[in-house]
Design a protein around this motif. Structure first.
Motif, short mmCIF file in Angstrom:
data_model
loop_
_atom_site.label_atom_id
_atom_site.label_comp_id
_atom_site.label_asym_id
_atom_site.label_seq_id
_atom_site.Cartn_x
_atom_site.Cartn_y
_atom_site.Cartn_z
N GLU A 147 0.83 -1.21 0.00
CA GLU A 147 0.00 0.00 0.00
C GLU A 147 0.87 1.26 0.00
O GLU A 147 0.63 2.19 -0.76
CB GLU A 147 -0.96 0.00 1.19
CG GLU A 147 -2.04 -1.05 1.10
CD GLU A 147 -2.92 -0.92 -0.15
OE1 GLU A 147 -3.23 0.22 -0.55
OE2 GLU A 147 -3.28 -1.97 -0.72
N ALA A 175 2.63 1.66 -3.27
CA ALA A 175 1.73 2.22 -4.28
C ALA A 175 1.70 3.75 -4.18
O ALA A 175 1.75 4.45 -5.19
CB ALA A 175 0.32 1.65 -4.10
N GLU A 176 1.65 4.26 -2.97
CA GLU A 176 1.67 5.72 -2.77
C GLU A 176 2.98 6.33 -3.27
O GLU A 176 2.98 7.37 -3.92
CB GLU A 176 1.48 6.06 -1.29
CG GLU A 176 0.12 5.70 -0.75
CD GLU A 176 0.06 5.84 0.77
OE1 GLU A 176 0.99 6.42 1.37
OE2 GLU A 176 -0.93 5.35 1.35
N THR A 188 1.66 3.86 -8.55
CA THR A 188 1.14 2.67 -9.23
C THR A 188 0.25 1.94 -8.23
O THR A 188 0.60 1.84 -7.05
CB THR A 188 2.29 1.76 -9.68
OG1 THR A 188 3.17 2.51 -10.50
CG2 THR A 188 1.80 0.55 -10.44
N SER A 189 -0.87 1.42 -8.67
CA SER A 189 -1.78 0.74 -7.75
C SER A 189 -1.09 -0.47 -7.11
O SER A 189 -0.24 -1.12 -7.73
CB SER A 189 -3.06 0.31 -8.46
OG SER A 189 -2.84 -0.84 -9.25
N SER A 190 -1.50 -0.77 -5.89
CA SER A 190 -0.91 -1.92 -5.19
C SER A 190 -1.20 -3.22 -5.94
O SER A 190 -0.34 -4.11 -5.99
CB SER A 190 -1.39 -1.99 -3.75
OG SER A 190 -2.80 -2.15 -3.69
N SER A 235 -1.49 -3.59 -9.18
CA SER A 235 -0.57 -3.65 -10.32
C SER A 235 0.82 -4.05 -9.87
O SER A 235 1.50 -4.83 -10.53
CB SER A 235 -0.52 -2.31 -11.04
OG SER A 235 -1.72 -2.05 -11.70
N LEU A 236 1.26 -3.50 -8.75
CA LEU A 236 2.58 -3.83 -8.22
C LEU A 236 2.66 -5.31 -7.86
O LEU A 236 3.64 -5.99 -8.20
CB LEU A 236 2.90 -2.97 -6.99
CG LEU A 236 3.13 -1.49 -7.28
CD1 LEU A 236 3.08 -0.69 -5.99
CD2 LEU A 236 4.46 -1.28 -8.00
N ASN A 255 9.27 0.49 -14.16
CA ASN A 255 8.54 0.10 -12.96
C ASN A 255 9.45 -0.55 -11.93
O ASN A 255 9.36 -0.27 -10.73
CB ASN A 255 7.39 -0.85 -13.31
CG ASN A 255 6.25 -0.15 -13.97
OD1 ASN A 255 6.03 1.04 -13.80
ND2 ASN A 255 5.50 -0.88 -14.77
#
Length: 107
Positions: free
Chosen positions: A56, A59-60, A64-66, A68-69, A83
């Motif tokens: 989380e 992502a911040e 990138t969204s968690s 997607s990660l 990335n």
């Protein structure tokens, strides 16, 4: 009944109290990626993220969204260089670690 800890909890607890261990986890992940063992490198990187920054917060930090990660670092994932380096930068920034590249001769 004996009390047991999960592997992830044990790694997280050690990473919280031992900066050298955090550095070693990140170094191992990058070493495996550079050696061409992408599956192991991604697995160790996921372990490092879970034990330190968490997906989380990552992502911040990366924008990138968690999900997607997590997907890009899954066994079937294929992160772009951009990335991957963004993830490594965010993990280093958050943990205070600092990777240094060096070339070594192989014989």
């Amino acid at each position: 009944m004996a009390l047991t800890r999960s592997f992830e909890d044990t790694i997280k607890a050690r990473a919280e109290r031992d900066p050298a261990f955090r550095d070693a986890l990140l170094t191992e992940a990058v070493d495996q990626l550079l050696a061409g063992d992408l599956d192991t490198g991604k697995a160790v990187l996921r372990c490092t993220i879970n034990a330190t920054i968490g997906f989380e917060r990552l992502a911040e930090e990366t924008g990138t969204s968690s999900k997607s990660l997590m997907r890009m670092l899954s066994p079937a994932g294929n992160p772009t260089a951009s990335n991957l380096f963004g993830v490594l930068h965010a993990v280093q920034k958050t943990t205070g670690g600092h990777l240094v590249a060096s070339a070594s001769a192989s014989g």
